[in-house]
Design a protein around this motif. Structure first.
Motif, PDB file in Angstrom:
ATOM      1  N   GLN A 123       0.529  -1.050  -0.226  1.00 34.41           N
ATOM      2  CA  GLN A 123       0.129  -0.171  -0.003  1.00 34.41           C
ATOM      3  C   GLN A 123       0.620   1.799  -0.513  1.00 34.41           C
ATOM      4  N   LYS A 124       0.659   2.290  -0.179  1.00 36.29           N
ATOM      5  CA  LYS A 124       1.429   3.991  -0.235  1.00 36.29           C
ATOM      6  C   LYS A 124       0.655   4.303   0.242  1.00 36.29           C
ATOM      7  N   SER A 125       1.825   5.084   1.094  1.00 40.43           N
ATOM      8  CA  SER A 125       1.433   5.406   2.581  1.00 40.43           C
ATOM      9  C   SER A 125       2.239   6.278   2.266  1.00 40.43           C
ATOM     10  N   PHE A 126       1.536   8.378   1.704  1.00 43.51           N
ATOM     11  CA  PHE A 126       1.970   9.351   1.893  1.00 43.51           C
ATOM     12  C   PHE A 126       1.649  10.142   3.066  1.00 43.51           C
ATOM     13  N   VAL A 127       2.646  11.158   3.200  1.00 42.05           N
ATOM     14  CA  VAL A 127       2.108  11.386   4.750  1.00 42.05           C
ATOM     15  C   VAL A 127       2.669  12.804   3.698  1.00 42.05           C
ATOM     16  N   LEU A 128       1.530  14.306   4.211  1.00 41.57           N
ATOM     17  CA  LEU A 128       1.142  15.271   3.367  1.00 41.57           C
ATOM     18  C   LEU A 128       2.240  16.522   4.202  1.00 41.57           C
ATOM     19  N   ASN A 129       3.520  16.047   4.233  1.00 40.38           N
ATOM     20  CA  ASN A 129       3.789  17.398   5.456  1.00 40.38           C
ATOM     21  C   ASN A 129       4.658  17.695   4.275  1.00 40.38           C
ATOM     22  N   LYS A 130       4.298  19.488   4.250  1.00 38.65           N
ATOM     23  CA  LYS A 130       5.060  20.328   3.911  1.00 38.65           C
ATOM     24  C   LYS A 130       7.318  19.882   4.772  1.00 38.65           C
ATOM     25  N   ASN A 131       7.943  19.562   3.170  1.00 36.86           N
ATOM     26  CA  ASN A 131       9.503  19.354   3.242  1.00 36.86           C
ATOM     27  C   ASN A 131       9.844  20.461   4.561  1.00 36.86           C
ATOM     28  N   GLN A 132      11.116  20.664   4.227  1.00 37.57           N
ATOM     29  CA  GLN A 132      11.957  22.350   4.501  1.00 37.57           C
ATOM     30  C   GLN A 132      13.642  21.973   4.098  1.00 37.57           C
ATOM     31  N   CYS A 133      13.786  22.041   3.120  1.00 38.75           N
ATOM     32  CA  CYS A 133      14.764  22.067   2.663  1.00 38.75           C
ATOM     33  C   CYS A 133      16.194  22.380   3.357  1.00 38.75           C
ATOM     34  N   SER A 134      15.344  23.708   3.430  1.00 36.02           N
ATOM     35  CA  SER A 134      16.658  24.597   4.296  1.00 36.02           C
ATOM     36  C   SER A 134      17.033  23.905   5.296  1.00 36.02           C
ATOM     37  N   SER A 135      15.821  23.455   6.089  1.00 37.03           N
ATOM     38  CA  SER A 135      16.097  22.552   7.519  1.00 37.03           C
ATOM     39  C   SER A 135      16.702  21.082   7.576  1.00 37.03           C
ATOM     40  N   CYS A 136      16.558  20.509   6.237  1.00 37.78           N
ATOM     41  CA  CYS A 136      17.174  19.040   6.636  1.00 37.78           C
ATOM     42  C   CYS A 136      18.770  18.734   6.152  1.00 37.78           C
ATOM     43  N   SER A 137      18.831  17.993   6.926  1.00 35.99           N
ATOM     44  CA  SER A 137      20.404  18.037   6.930  1.00 35.99           C
ATOM     45  C   SER A 137      21.434  17.589   5.646  1.00 35.99           C
ATOM     46  N   LEU A 138      20.144  16.579   4.850  1.00 35.71           N
ATOM     47  CA  LEU A 138      20.746  16.004   3.889  1.00 35.71           C
ATOM     48  C   LEU A 138      21.591  17.295   2.890  1.00 35.71           C
ATOM     49  N   HIS A 139      20.778  18.749   2.982  1.00 35.60           N
ATOM     50  CA  HIS A 139      20.942  19.691   1.715  1.00 35.60           C
ATOM     51  C   HIS A 139      22.522  19.809   1.251  1.00 35.60           C
ATOM     52  N   ASP A 140      22.977  19.604   2.217  1.00 36.36           N
ATOM     53  CA  ASP A 140      24.473  19.975   1.434  1.00 36.36           C
ATOM     54  C   ASP A 140      24.820  18.161   0.853  1.00 36.36           C
ATOM     55  N   VAL A 141      23.695  17.702   0.683  1.00 37.49           N
ATOM     56  CA  VAL A 141      24.095  15.915  -0.184  1.00 37.49           C
ATOM     57  C   VAL A 141      23.169  16.293  -1.452  1.00 37.49           C
ATOM     58  N   CYS A 142      21.955  16.573  -1.402  1.00 38.98           N
ATOM     59  CA  CYS A 142      21.184  16.572  -2.336  1.00 38.98           C
ATOM     60  C   CYS A 142      20.762  18.237  -2.610  1.00 38.98           C
ATOM     61  N   LEU A 143      21.735  18.847  -2.668  1.00 36.54           N
ATOM     62  CA  LEU A 143      21.193  20.322  -2.965  1.00 36.54           C
ATOM     63  C   LEU A 143      22.360  21.131  -3.460  1.00 36.54           C
ATOM     64  N   PRO A 144      22.573  21.714  -4.779  1.00 37.68           N
ATOM     65  CA  PRO A 144      23.879  22.786  -4.897  1.00 37.68           C
ATOM     66  C   PRO A 144      24.364  23.687  -2.983  1.00 37.68           C
ATOM     67  N   SER A 145      25.090  23.691  -3.388  1.00 39.01           N
ATOM     68  CA  SER A 145      26.039  24.239  -1.965  1.00 39.01           C
ATOM     69  C   SER A 145      25.717  25.984  -2.566  1.00 39.01           C
ATOM     70  N   GLY A 146      25.000  26.839  -3.560  1.00 44.72           N
ATOM     71  CA  GLY A 146      25.125  27.726  -3.582  1.00 44.72           C
ATOM     72  C   GLY A 146      23.966  29.139  -3.504  1.00 44.72           C
ATOM     73  N   LEU A 147      22.867  28.665  -2.641  1.00 45.79           N
ATOM     74  CA  LEU A 147      21.372  28.531  -2.907  1.00 45.79           C
ATOM     75  C   LEU A 147      21.517  29.831  -1.653  1.00 45.79           C
TER      76      LEU A 147
END
Lengths: 244, 244
Positions: free
Chosen positions: B2-26
Motif C-alpha cells: 500500500q502506498k503511504s503518503f504523508v502530506l507534510n511539507k518538507n523544508q529543504c532549508s532545514s534538512c540535514s541532507l541539503h549539502d548532499v542533494c542540493l547545490p551549495s550556492g543557494l
DNA sequence: CGGACACTTGATACGACTCAAAGGGAGTGG
DNA sequence: CCACTCCCTTTGAGTCGTATCAAGTGTCCG
C-alpha cells in the motif's frame, strides 16, 4: 595526434542531424541562437583523440559524421572500452559531475564533431527551456544505455552478448539510414571484447560459430546479418528492449 | 504494498541532507522557493515499492532516510539488481528519457523519501540556474557510477567484485557519519550477487573466504572490516577511483 | 514450536580464459 | 609494383573460475 580545428560556424538549422541531437520544438529564432552556442566544428583523423582522461571538462561533443570509442585506462596499461558512438550521439557527459573527463574518446574513422561548450549551454538552458529538457533526456538515455550494458555483462553468455551487440549496431545504423543487415565493423575484435567483457579469442570464436551456423556472414570486418530473427531469439529473454 | 503518503511539507532549508542533494550556492530566498517545489514527503515500509517498471515517469526521489534497491525484470521472472541507494541519493533518473520508469525501486528497510516533481523542476531550472547545474551533475555522476560498475562486471573476478562492493558501502556509510568498518548489510546474498553478476553461492563462498583469511568478520548480515588495506589491495589496479 | 527462508558448504560440469601457433591483410619501403 | 613486416585474426589444446546441483545448517517469524 595533432588537433585539427576548423573554425567554420555550424548551422544547426541546416544540419541533417538536428532531429537527432536537438529537441523537436525549436523555433527559427531558437535555431539562430543555437548557432551561436555551438562554437566550432572539429575534424579528426582515424586514431586521433577527441579528449583524454583527466583533462578538464569544458564541452560536450556531438558526432556529425564518423565513429568513436570511449575507454578508460586500467592498472596494467591496457584499456577498457566503455562505449561506441556514431553520428548524432553525444560524448563527454560523464565529465559534468567531476569537472574532468573520466574517459578517452578516440575516432575509429575520420570524423567530424560539433563542440558544445557547457558554460554557454547553461545560459541557453534558461532562455531555451526545451533545450534544457532535451539534454536531461540525453543524459538519462545514457544512464539507461549503461544499465542495459550492465545487464548484458552481469547476465549473458558470450553468444548472447555478441548477438545483442550486433543487433544493437544494426538498429542504430538503420535509424541513420544505413543498411541494417550489411555493415562494416569499425572496431577490432579486441575492442569488441573489451566492451563486452570478453577476450578477443572468444569474440572471434563466437563470430565464427554464428558464421558457421548461417546466422551471419563474416568476412573480416564486413558483417552481413542473414537471420536477424534467430539472433533476436538468442538474446530474447535477457531483457526485452535493449537500448545499448 | 500500500502506498503511504504523508502530506507534510518538507523544508529543504532545514534538512540535514541539503549539502548532499542540493547545490551549495543557494540563497535563502532560493530555499523558500525550493520548499514549494518539493511537494510531499513519503514514508515506505520495508519491502514496499516506490515505483515500478513501466509506470509513467513523474518525479525523481531523494532518499532522506533508509535504503533502497533498484531492479529490472528479466525474462524468466527473476530480477536483476541495478543499484543500491542510501540517504541523499537520487532515484528515478533513468525515467527522464523515455517518460516511464525503467526499473523498480524497493525499500530494503523502513525509509523516507522526498518527491521532486519533474515538471516543476524544469520551471525551477530557469529561475535557479544553480539547481539546473546541480541536477546535471547528479545525472552525470550516475553515469560515472554505472560505468564503474560496467568495469567491475567486465574485468573483475568474484573476489575483486566483493572487495570493491564492501569498500564502496563502507565509504558511502562513512560519508554519512556511520562507522566505516562495522555495518549491517540491508540486502540478501542473492541481491548482492545479482548486482555483482555472481550467484549467491559464490557471494557466500567469497565472504567466507574473506572471513577465514581475517580480512573481514562476517556474522550473517553484520560485517566488520578488519583489514581495509588488504581489501583495497585486492581491488587496486582494476580501476583507481571506484565511485560505485 | 514449526515451517519457510536465507545461508553455508561440498562435488561436479561447463564456459570462457590462457597459452600457443599459424594464416591473412594492410600498409610500408625499396 | 612487389616484397616484407606487423598486426589482426583464426583456430586448437589445456586450465581455471564460476555456475550448477545438492544436501545440510541456521535463523527469523508467525
Amino acid at each position: 595526434m595533432q588537433k585539427s580545428f576548423v573554425l567554420n560556424k555550424n548551422q544547426c538549422s541546416s544540419c541533417s542531424l538536428h532531429d537527432v541531437c536537438l529537441p523537436s520544438g525549436l523555433q527559427t529564432e531558437d535555431f539562430s541562437r543555437l548557432d551561436h552556442v555551438i562554437k566550432v566544428s572539429r575534424r579528426l583523423k582515424k586514431g586521433e583523440y577527441l579528449f583524454h582522461v583527466g583533462e578538464p571538462f569544458s564541452s560536450l561533443y556531438a558526432i556529425r559524421t564518423g565513429f568513436f570509442k570511449t575507454s578508460v585506462n586500467t592498472h596494467d596499461g591496457r584499456d577498457q572500452v566503455t562505449g561506441f558512438f556514431m553520428s548524432g550521439e553525444l560524448m563527454g557527459m560523464n565529465g559534468i559531475s567531476s569537472g574532468i573527463y573520466t574517459n578517452d574518446a578516440v575516432a575509429l574513422e575520420d570524423s567530424e564533431v560539433c563542440e558544445l561548450p557547457f558554460d554557454n549551454l547553461e545560459q541557453i538552458n534558461q532562455s531555451i527551456p526545451e533545450l534544457s529538457t532535451h539534454f536531461f533526456r540525453l543524459l538519462s538515455r545514457e544512464i539507461v544505455r549503461n544499465q542495459n550494458v550492465m545487464l548484458l555483462l552481469g547476465n549473458m553468455r558470450a553468444e548472447e552478448r555478441l548477438a545483442s551487440f550486433l543487433l544493437n549496431l544494426s538498429q542504430r545504423l538503420a535509424a541513420r539510414g544505413f543498411a541494417a543487415n550489411d555493415f562494416i565493423l569499425r572496431m577490432s575484435r579486441e575492442e569488441i571484447g573489451s566492451y563486452l567483457g570478453l577476450k578477443l579469442e572468444t569474440v572471434s570464436r563466437t563470430l565464427s560459430r554464428f558464421n558457421h551456423d548461417g546466422l551471419i556472414d563474416v568476412e573480416h570486418k564486413h558483417i552481413r546479418i542473414l537471420k536477424p530473427d534467430l539472433l533476436r531469439e538468442l538474446v530474447s529473454g535477457c531483457s526485452h528492449k535493449m537500448i545499448l
